[in-house]
Design an enzyme around this catalytic site. Structure first.
Site, PDB file in Angstrom:
ATOM      1  N   ASP A 104       5.318 -54.137 -18.277  1.00 16.48           N
ATOM      2  CA  ASP A 104       5.867 -53.866 -19.981  1.00 16.48           C
ATOM      3  C   ASP A 104       6.609 -54.362 -20.445  1.00 16.48           C
ATOM      4  O   ASP A 104       7.759 -55.023 -21.412  1.00 16.48           O
ATOM      5  CB  ASP A 104       6.068 -52.478 -19.557  1.00 16.48           C
ATOM      6  N   THR A 106       7.714 -57.890 -20.092  1.00 11.26           N
ATOM      7  CA  THR A 106       6.511 -58.727 -20.636  1.00 11.26           C
ATOM      8  C   THR A 106       6.035 -58.274 -21.961  1.00 11.26           C
ATOM      9  O   THR A 106       6.229 -58.964 -23.110  1.00 11.26           O
ATOM     10  CB  THR A 106       5.603 -59.094 -20.090  1.00 11.26           C
ATOM     11  N   ASP A 128       0.939 -53.623 -10.315  1.00 10.66           N
ATOM     12  CA  ASP A 128       1.185 -52.003 -10.330  1.00 10.66           C
ATOM     13  C   ASP A 128       0.156 -51.148 -10.765  1.00 10.66           C
ATOM     14  O   ASP A 128       0.347 -50.219 -11.022  1.00 10.66           O
ATOM     15  CB  ASP A 128       2.727 -51.506 -10.974  1.00 10.66           C
ATOM     16  N   PRO A 215      -7.415 -39.553  16.461  1.00  6.59           N
ATOM     17  CA  PRO A 215      -6.929 -39.749  17.284  1.00  6.59           C
ATOM     18  C   PRO A 215      -5.911 -41.105  16.199  1.00  6.59           C
ATOM     19  O   PRO A 215      -4.980 -41.656  17.234  1.00  6.59           O
ATOM     20  CB  PRO A 215      -8.250 -41.226  17.569  1.00  6.59           C
ATOM     21  N   GLU A 223       6.295 -46.900  -3.335  1.00  8.52           N
ATOM     22  CA  GLU A 223       7.203 -47.213  -3.211  1.00  8.52           C
ATOM     23  C   GLU A 223       8.631 -46.445  -4.082  1.00  8.52           C
ATOM     24  O   GLU A 223       8.156 -45.382  -5.135  1.00  8.52           O
ATOM     25  CB  GLU A 223       7.562 -48.731  -3.806  1.00  8.52           C
ATOM     26  N   ARG A 245       5.348 -45.477  13.898  1.00  9.20           N
ATOM     27  CA  ARG A 245       5.782 -46.238  12.980  1.00  9.20           C
ATOM     28  C   ARG A 245       5.876 -46.653  12.457  1.00  9.20           C
ATOM     29  O   ARG A 245       4.722 -45.709  11.143  1.00  9.20           O
ATOM     30  CB  ARG A 245       4.869 -47.419  13.679  1.00  9.20           C
ATOM     31  N   GLN A 253       1.030 -58.440  -0.746  1.00 16.24           N
ATOM     32  CA  GLN A 253       0.724 -57.810  -1.862  1.00 16.24           C
ATOM     33  C   GLN A 253       0.164 -58.616  -3.539  1.00 16.24           C
ATOM     34  O   GLN A 253      -0.581 -58.181  -4.292  1.00 16.24           O
ATOM     35  CB  GLN A 253       1.287 -56.125  -2.408  1.00 16.24           C
TER      36      GLN A 253
END
Length: 322
Positions: A104, A106, A128, A215, A223, A245, A253
């Site tokens: 956007d 750009t 994105d 399991p 983000e 974790r 990415q």
């Protein structure tokens, strides 16, 4: 009409940008234009980092990730005096048309130049997938595949140790990477900007999943939601007593060889962009919507908020928790 055309990539890099650059240059030459490559985005105009495409090996870059002509974020370009300087420099060189590839920011920069007389066509290049009026942006598919591969590997080790993994993916304020990676990997819990959950809520869902005999549990998060990913995972472990974790997939990415889909999408969009320039069109954004290459006014694209898909987020959470 001048036969010189500028090509630039701007903002965050995305796999497939090189395919766009290559096809833009080749399409321009096939139509009798003289393509110029502008290095490092809009800042490259001001710095006069502009090179005839014939002096650059654009033919061999389509399979490479990133952008061979560089990219940058250039907030100074919001200033009108900087925009005027860019127009002056492009005019000196004889470049009257510009194809910009990016997100956007750009698009906004390109629209400003369009208003000042430079003919501009925009291509959506961002992992994105947060550009309006296009189902897919260049780079999204490759980034999504990177995330899926990462989560699949985490699932292998999580299953071995009966663990919970909290995985944060990119997307800025758009939840598509998180949403579609959760769909592809069966992530049990999906947290996005339209579906924010507390550590207590997540912990309860994690316990429910293990109680069903699973399991492992994968929590996928967009983000810019959590202040601290590691602390969030630690809190879940504290509340559930289940080994937990965290992993921020991060800039992997953005990298990697573009998927076939991204290469083809970039090529089709580049060909359409050159077709429009050959018709002396300007102020248009290329999109891939409903299975077809289409065009929209840049002004309309940048004026619309990023689409929300909350219903699908809730549905995927419900399905993957069974």
């Amino acid at each position: 009409m001048s036969k010189k055309i500028g090509i630039l990539t701007s903002g965050g890099d995305a796999p497939g940008m090189n395919s766009a650059i290559s096809f833009l240059a080749k399409s321009a030459l096939s139509l009798g234009f003289e393509p110029y490559l502008i290095f490092d985005g809009y800042s490259g105009i001001i710095a006069r980092k502009i090179l005839p495409a014939k002096n650059f090996p654009y033919n061999g870059i389509s399979s490479f990730g990133g952008t061979a002509i560089g990219s940058s974020r250039f907030p100074e370009f919001k200033k009108e005096e900087v925009q005027n300087k860019a127009v002056e420099i492009l005019s000196e060189i004889g470049i009257s048309s510009l194809v910009v590839v990016g997100g956007d920011g750009t698009y906004n920069g390109g629209y400003k130049l369009h208003l000042k007389g430079i003919k501009v066509i925009a291509l959506p290049g961002t992992i994105d997938n947060d550009i309006q009026f296009t189902d897919y942006t260049i780079g999204f598919d490759t980034a999504l595949n990177t995330i899926v591969e990462t989560i699949d590997k985490l699932r292998d080790t999580a299953n071995s140790h009966r663990r919970c993994f909290v995985v944060e993916v990119m997307g800025r304020h758009c939840q598509d990477l998180a949403l579609y990676s959760a769909m592809a990997t069966g992530s049990e819990i999906l947290i996005t900007n339209t579906n924010i959950l507390t550590p207590e809520e997540v912990s309860q869902k994690v316990l429910e999943q293990f109680a069903k005999g699973k399991p492992s549990v994968i929590v996928t998060i967009t983000e810019n939601i959590l202040p601290n990913l590691k602390e969030f995972a630690a809190k879940i472990e504290e509340l559930t007593k289940i080994s937990t974790r965290s992993l921020e997939v991060g800039h992997t990415q953005r990298g990697g060889r573009p998927s076939a889909f991204d290469r083809i999408l970039a090529a089709k969009m580049a060909m359409k962009a050159m077709e429009l320039i050959n018709q002396d069109k300007s102020g248009l954004a290329i999109s891939y919507l409903d299975g077809k290459i289409q065009t929209f006014d840049i002004a309309k694209v940048v004026s619309k908020p990023v689409r929300k898909t909350n219903d699908l987020v809730l549905e995927i959470n419900k399905i993957n928790q069974n």
